[in-house]
Scaffold this active site. Structure first.
Site, PDB file in Angstrom:
ATOM      1  N   ASP A  13      -3.065  49.672  27.929  1.00  0.00           N
ATOM      2  CA  ASP A  13      -2.196  48.836  28.787  1.00  0.00           C
ATOM      3  C   ASP A  13      -2.968  48.482  30.035  1.00  0.00           C
ATOM      4  OD1 ASP A  13      -0.436  46.849  29.230  1.00  0.00           O
ATOM      5  OD2 ASP A  13       1.087  48.370  29.973  1.00  0.00           O
ATOM      6  N   ASN A  61       4.236  40.921  21.641  1.00  0.00           N
ATOM      7  CA  ASN A  61       3.078  40.057  22.458  1.00  0.00           C
ATOM      8  C   ASN A  61       2.898  38.762  21.955  1.00  0.00           C
ATOM      9  OD1 ASN A  61       0.963  43.052  22.755  1.00  0.00           O
ATOM     10  ND2 ASN A  61       2.189  42.077  24.226  1.00  0.00           N
TER      11      ASN A  61
HETATM   12  C1  IPE Z   1       2.117  47.363  24.986  1.00  0.00           C
HETATM   13  O1  IPE Z   1       1.859  46.776  26.157  1.00  0.00           O
HETATM   14  C2  IPE Z   1       0.993  46.754  23.834  1.00  0.00           C
HETATM   15  C3  IPE Z   1      -0.123  46.807  23.694  1.00  0.00           C
HETATM   16  C4  IPE Z   1      -0.851  47.801  24.988  1.00  0.00           C
HETATM   17  C5  IPE Z   1      -0.948  46.458  22.835  1.00  0.00           C
HETATM   18  P1  IPE Z   1       2.852  45.656  26.829  1.00  0.00           P
HETATM   19  O2  IPE Z   1       1.912  45.270  28.109  1.00  0.00           O
HETATM   20  O3  IPE Z   1       2.853  44.531  25.704  1.00  0.00           O
HETATM   21  O4  IPE Z   1       3.991  46.138  27.011  1.00  0.00           O
HETATM   22  P2  IPE Z   1       5.288  45.926  27.896  1.00  0.00           P
HETATM   23  O5  IPE Z   1       5.754  44.603  27.850  1.00  0.00           O
HETATM   24  O6  IPE Z   1       4.974  46.091  29.382  1.00  0.00           O
HETATM   25  O7  IPE Z   1       6.376  46.904  27.468  1.00  0.00           O
HETATM   26  C1  IPE Z   2      -2.640  45.347  27.507  1.00  0.00           C
HETATM   27  O1  IPE Z   2      -2.826  44.749  28.411  1.00  0.00           O
HETATM   28  C2  IPE Z   2      -3.067  44.441  26.066  1.00  0.00           C
HETATM   29  C3  IPE Z   2      -2.283  43.826  25.451  1.00  0.00           C
HETATM   30  C4  IPE Z   2      -0.786  44.065  25.496  1.00  0.00           C
HETATM   31  C5  IPE Z   2      -2.502  42.696  24.796  1.00  0.00           C
HETATM   32  P1  IPE Z   2      -1.800  43.630  29.187  1.00  0.00           P
HETATM   33  O2  IPE Z   2      -2.207  42.386  28.967  1.00  0.00           O
HETATM   34  O3  IPE Z   2      -0.391  44.015  28.820  1.00  0.00           O
HETATM   35  O4  IPE Z   2      -2.165  43.864  30.711  1.00  0.00           O
HETATM   36  P2  IPE Z   2      -0.859  43.766  31.607  1.00  0.00           P
HETATM   37  O5  IPE Z   2       0.046  44.996  31.387  1.00  0.00           O
HETATM   38  O6  IPE Z   2      -0.419  42.435  31.814  1.00  0.00           O
HETATM   39  O7  IPE Z   2      -1.909  44.385  33.014  1.00  0.00           O
HETATM   40 MG    MG Z   3       0.990  45.394  29.452  1.00  0.00          MG
END
Ligand code: IPE
Ligand code: IPE
Ligand code: MG
Length: 229
Positions: A13, A61
């Protein structure tokens, strides 16, 4: 190091914030995130970690803007062939966890090819959780069990585990989450029942081999009890 984990699962993340802090589009963060995978896997290989699960896209997502979702799929489709070829050289076996059939054909086929290419390798098993949700996995397992006409009295934890996407793979020992959030976000709900958790504020594209080593070292100091004394 002694007492290293056999199965490490990572919630990768922080890609979006990494990009935003640099004034870049979020997709630049996802590209940097994909580029980070190689060195992290190499460090886990050096530490003889047998199973690695990487969370790359959750069932939830899909609620992001279409442009980000499609852009992320495109990055993966463009990059996975080359990455898989290199992992193949390292005897890594790539597996997928999640609903492959819901993904667009391009990215779904690219993941499928990476799995077939490496299916006979017997080194590290790298499970790519892409379009993965823990609750969806449990619902899918229940459906599979019913389809096999298994009598209700026969259903136990072993039968359930054998019908998960991760059938045959041992439970998770260590979950690492980068990006500062202190939550599980629908990841490996069953498999992480007795996992140790390591949370760090470091954003995924900045998660260096040194940071991996730090997480492993923290794990070795934990006392696991599994409900016992
Ligand atoms: C979790 O991250 C999913 C992945 C890293 C693939 P998210 O960014 O989707 O999680 P939330 O929404 O902050 O819980
Ligand atoms: C994790 O990074 C990757 C996915 C969830 C696809 P994020 O896209 O959630 O990054 P932040 O949390 O918005 O920084
Ligand atoms: Mg995230």
């Amino acid at each position: 190091m002694n007492n290293l984990p056999a199965h490490v699962a990572i919630i990768m993340d922080g890609n979006g914030r990494w990009a935003e802090r640099r004034g870049l589009p979020r997709l630049a963060g996802h590209l940097a995130g994909v580029n980070r995978i190689r060195s992290v896997v190499a460090t886990l290989l050096d530490n003889q970690v047998r199973y690695v699960t990487l969370y790359g896209f959750s069932s939830e997502n899909w609620s992001r803007p279409e442009e980000e979702v499609q852009g992320l799929f495109q990055i993966l489709e463009d990059r996975i062939g080359q990455e898989a070829a290199e992992m193949h050289q390292q005897n890594i076996r790539i597996k997928h966890a999640g609903r492959l059939h819901e993904l667009p054909l391009g990215v779904g086929n690219a993941i499928g090819r990476a799995c077939s290419l490496t299916q006979h390798n017997n080194g590290m098993v790298l499970i790519f959780a892409f379009n993965y949700g823990g609750r969806q996995e449990l619902a899918d397992a229940a459906r599979k069990i019913v389809e096999q006409n298994i009598p209700p009295t026969k259903i136990d934890e072993q039968i359930f585990a054998a019908n998960l996407y991760t059938a045959g793979i041992p439970d998770v020992d260590l979950v690492i989450r980068t990006g500062g959030e202190l939550r599980i976000s629908n990841f490996l709900l069953w498999q992480a029942a007795y996992a140790e958790f390591y949370f760090t504020k470091i954003l995924w594209p900045d998660f260096t081999p040194k940071q991996v080593q730090r997480a492993l070292s923290a794990f070795t100091k934990r006392k696991r009890r599994f409900g016992g004394l």
